[in-house]
Design an enzyme around this catalytic site. Structure first.
Site, PDB file in Angstrom:
ATOM      1  NE  ARG A   1       4.787   1.625  -1.155  1.00 38.33           N
ATOM      2  CZ  ARG A   1       5.699   1.706  -0.199  1.00 38.33           C
ATOM      3  NH1 ARG A   1       6.825   2.298  -0.448  1.00 38.33           N
ATOM      4  NH2 ARG A   1       5.480   1.222   1.000  1.00 38.33           N
TER       5      ARG A   1
ATOM      6  CB  CYS B   1      -0.870   0.043   1.243  1.00 40.01           C
ATOM      7  SG  CYS B   1      -1.844  -1.417   1.502  1.00 40.01           S
TER       8      CYS B   1
ATOM      9  CG  HIS C   1      18.356 -37.081  -5.725  1.00 35.17           C
ATOM     10  ND1 HIS C   1      18.668 -38.327  -5.237  1.00 35.17           N
ATOM     11  CD2 HIS C   1      19.529 -36.499  -6.046  1.00 35.17           C
ATOM     12  CE1 HIS C   1      19.981 -38.473  -5.236  1.00 35.17           C
ATOM     13  NE2 HIS C   1      20.529 -37.380  -5.739  1.00 35.17           N
TER      14      HIS C   1
ATOM     15  CE  LYS D   1      11.498  -2.715  -6.303  1.00 35.37           C
ATOM     16  NZ  LYS D   1      12.247  -3.785  -6.992  1.00 35.37           N
TER      17      LYS D   1
ATOM     18  CD  GLU E   1       9.850 -11.442  -9.639  1.00 34.40           C
ATOM     19  OE1 GLU E   1       9.214 -10.987  -8.698  1.00 34.40           O
ATOM     20  OE2 GLU E   1      11.081 -11.365  -9.727  1.00 34.40           O
TER      21      GLU E   1
ATOM     22  CD1 TRP F   1      -0.307  -5.766  -3.503  1.00 25.22           C
ATOM     23  CD2 TRP F   1      -0.403  -6.723  -1.494  1.00 25.22           C
ATOM     24  NE1 TRP F   1       0.160  -7.047  -3.631  1.00 25.22           N
ATOM     25  CE2 TRP F   1       0.103  -7.667  -2.407  1.00 25.22           C
ATOM     26  CE3 TRP F   1      -0.556  -7.111  -0.159  1.00 25.22           C
ATOM     27  CZ2 TRP F   1       0.469  -8.955  -2.041  1.00 25.22           C
ATOM     28  CZ3 TRP F   1      -0.200  -8.395   0.201  1.00 25.22           C
ATOM     29  CH2 TRP F   1       0.302  -9.305  -0.741  1.00 25.22           C
TER      30      TRP F   1
ATOM     31  CD  GLU G   1      16.916 -13.299  -8.786  1.00 24.91           C
ATOM     32  OE1 GLU G   1      16.366 -13.832  -7.807  1.00 24.91           O
ATOM     33  OE2 GLU G   1      16.574 -12.190  -9.240  1.00 24.91           O
TER      34      GLU G   1
ATOM     35  CG  ASN H   1       1.579   0.077   4.185  1.00 26.05           C
ATOM     36  OD1 ASN H   1       1.305  -1.124   4.167  1.00 26.05           O
ATOM     37  ND2 ASN H   1       2.751   0.553   3.808  1.00 26.05           N
ATOM     38  N   GLY H   2      -0.489  -1.737   6.389  1.00 28.65           N
ATOM     39  CA  GLY H   2      -0.142  -2.629   7.498  1.00 28.65           C
ATOM     40  C   GLY H   2      -1.302  -3.557   7.825  1.00 28.65           C
TER      41      GLY H   2
ATOM     42  CE  LYS I   1      13.619 -11.207 -10.781  1.00 31.07           C
ATOM     43  NZ  LYS I   1      14.376 -10.730  -9.654  1.00 31.07           N
TER      44      LYS I   1
END
Ligand code: F6R
Length: 611
Positions: A27, A2, A506, A606, A490, A74, A483, A98-99, A487
């Site tokens: 964000r 947020c 395995h 973000k 996402e 968000w 990584e 926000n929170g 990438k």
């Protein structure tokens, strides 16, 4: 997550608030809204669409007023609808948050008995009703009602509150979520991030945990939750409004990928000696404390966690220091055994990631020798609360998918490794000189790798219609495979998993058939022949291979099943950084082909400021 913007001024604030919101879009959010005080009453507009739609609505419907608050949400409690979007309103009060208010259910139960009814499913509306109850029904002045309500909150918050009966004031507070006060001339502001306010000011006050601010056009006063007045230094930001422009690029992520040579140069600037790293730019730098480090614990999330994994290989192999790396959300909820002289390192682009921050606070009670953060945001909570801070100097990273923040984190870890290795004499002067020279050559080497963009774009064309993909690496390239997979998934939404290539047989080898692309990160190094055997296992089962190799390597042959992409040869110590670059480019081009929202992929934020 947020985003909050608030302004109290002698001019209409809607343009300032909307510009601020658009600067916080990076964000991540799913709805947005604005509320101003106009002629003694609240004017509120909300939407589940993008900020540009909110701008159109404000233009069409009008949102005058010299005091106001705005928000990008968000969703945490309640689905993304206009009703659940902020600002919320109870009586003459309006608030953005926000929170997460963890004890909102108990609060709500009591308030319902007091006759309150709720329009939304949010925890925010409940907290606002609690403030309203204390102010209107219990008769406390608003500042006291605000502080009293916050003293009863379990959870985290950054808040901005206005009252149409007190039209020249904004009340703000933070605990566990970032909030900054911007100082103008006869106007003052509040926001989640300085970036939101750069067009109107460069003078900021960073609120500490558990502080309340009262803003008018004439003054900003800060208090503890017990209403004891606090005094803060004013900080001048060196960022400018252009920090968040795309320039000639189509997306922020693309710009940030190509900014890496410059960012890496900045990370190393002033930090190299002839055969060692110079870490004196680390804030609070204490060579004695660092030198007596016997063990290191690294804690981080997501991409920053992958950087930590690479750091472990370097710190153990080159500096001989026992290092373990953990995901912050796991570390914070388990009992850890801490050996003497263990340095606690956090890694974070934003410096506001809730889990990482919680781990730092926990670590302070666990007997670590000191805490060091590797961070891109100089005024973040992580930097302010750590004993030492090494800034990565990547510049503002706006694309949700981390690119230049990651590679500059890697370089920071390499510099720390070099310093510790030289001090402990596990790295000789000659080896030290070689690493220093490699780091000096890194920006050009990165530029050369990035110049292969067209080839990667073409590769992405063959890739983008796939639904699944494996990334393989061995040794220090294993975290790079992780990584690469993160990438790709996402931003292009192609399901991708990274594996240590030796783990293939395995389990994951069961997935291999002619429809499964397998990306292999395969520079020339000591594990190459082992990796070749793993690749043969994939070939034998018809898998399609995309091998990132390097010029001069004879290890792989292009054929019907195998595509080889050659990177320029470079010093082996740079391989993790350089081999990351084409994987970022691959993810980027797949996302563009698939038409996803590259800079703000769905469901992602973000800066993950809630747990
Ligand atoms: C992925 C990504 C995230 C972040 C993670 C931690 O591209 O950006 O995985 O790395 O949310 O964020 P920071 O580094 O800000 O602590």
């Amino acid at each position: 997550m947020c985003g909050i913007v608030g302004a109290v001024a002698q001019r209409d604030v809607a343009p300032i608030l909307l510009e601020g919101l658009s600067r916080l879009e990076y964000r991540g959010y799913d709805s947005c809204g604005i509320c101003t005080i106009s002629n003694g009453s609240l004017r509120c507009i909300k939407t589940t669409q993008k900020v540009r739609v909110l701008m159109d609505m404000v233009r069409d419907e009008g949102c005058p007023g010299k005091t106001g608050i705005a928000h990008t949400r968000w969703a945490t409690h309640g689905v993304p609808t206009a009703t659940n979007a902020h600002p919320h309103i109870v009586g003459t009060l309006s608030m953005v948050h926000n929170g997460i208010i963890e004890n909102f259910a108990q609060m709500k139960e009591t308030l319902v008995k007091e006759g309150y009814a709720f329009k939304s499913q949010t925890d925010t509306e409940v907290l606002l009703a609690q403030i309203h109850f204390l102010h209107v029904k219990k008769g406390l002045p608003l500042k006291e009602a605000f502080a009293t309500a916050l003293r009863g909150v379990k959870g985290s918050y950054a808040l901005a509150l206005i009252d149409s009966e007190d039209p020249d004031t904004i009340y703000a507070a933070r605990y566990g979520s970032p909030l900054v006060i911007g100082l103008g001339i006869e106007e003052n502001f509040v926001a989640s991030d300085v970036l939101a306010l750069l067009p109107v000011t460069r003078r900021f006050i960073y609120l500490d945990e558990g502080e309340i601010a009262v803003l008018t056009t004439k003054s900003v006063r800060i208090y503890s939750l017990d209403l004891v007045e606090h005094h803060h230094e004013i900080c001048e930001s060196d960022l400018d409004a252009e920090s968040i422009s795309k320039g000639k690029y189509r997306h922020f992520m693309q710009k940030e990928i190509f900014e890496q040579p410059e960012a890496l140069k900045n990370t190393a600037m002033g930090r190299l000696g002839a055969d060692n790293a110079d870490l004196s730019s680390i804030t609070g730098f204490d060579p004695k404390l660092l030198e007596k480090t016997d063990c290191i614990k690294i804690v981080a999330c997501g991409t920053s966690y992958h950087a930590g994994l690479v750091g472990k290989y370097w710190l153990e192999e080159l500096a001989g220091i026992s290092t373990s790396v953990e995901i912050a959300s796991e570390y914070r909820y388990r009992r850890a055994v801490v050996k003497d002289n263990t340095l606690f390192i956090t890694i974070s682009q934003s410096g506001e990631t809730a889990d990482t921050l919680a781990c730092l606070r926990l670590a302070k009670k666990q007997g670590y020798s000191a805490s060091l953060c590797i961070c891109n945001a100089g005024s973040s909570s992580l930097v302010r609360e750590s004993d030492f801070a090494m800034l990565t100097r990547a510049g503002a990273e706006i694309g949700v998918a981390s690119t230049k923040a990651f590679t500059t984190q890697l370089l920071s870890l390499l510099l720390i490794t070099l310093y510790l290795g030289r001090t402990r004499k596990t790295i000789s002067a000659e080896e030290g000189r070689k690493i220093v020279n490699a780091i000096k050559a890194l920006p050009d080497a990165a530029r050369e790798v990035l110049s292969g963009d067209e080839k990667i774009k073409e590769l992405a064309g063959r890739f983008a219609d796939k639904h699944n993909c494996l990334f393989l690496g061995r040794g220090i390239m294993y975290p790079i495979a992780l990584e690469g997979a993160l990438k790709l998934k996402e931003i292009s939404y192609i399901h991708a998993e990274g594996y240590a290539a030796g783990e293939l047989k395995h389990g994951p080898i069961a997935l291999i058939d002619e429809t499964m692309p397998v990306v292999v990160v395969a520079p020339d190094n000591a594990l190459l022949s082992k990796l070749e055997s793993n690749i043969e296992e994939v070939r034998a089962r018809g898998g399609r291979l995309y091998v990132f190799s390097q010029e001069g390597s004879n290890a792989f042959k292009d054929d019907r099943q195998t595509n080889i992409i050659k990177l320029p040869a470079a010093d082996p110590v740079l391989q993790p950084i350089l081999f990351t670059l084409p994987l970022q480019q691959l993810a980027y081009h797949c996302a563009v082909i698939n038409g996803t929202d590259v800079d703000q992929p769905r469901n992602l934020a973000k800066s993950v400021t809630v747990e």
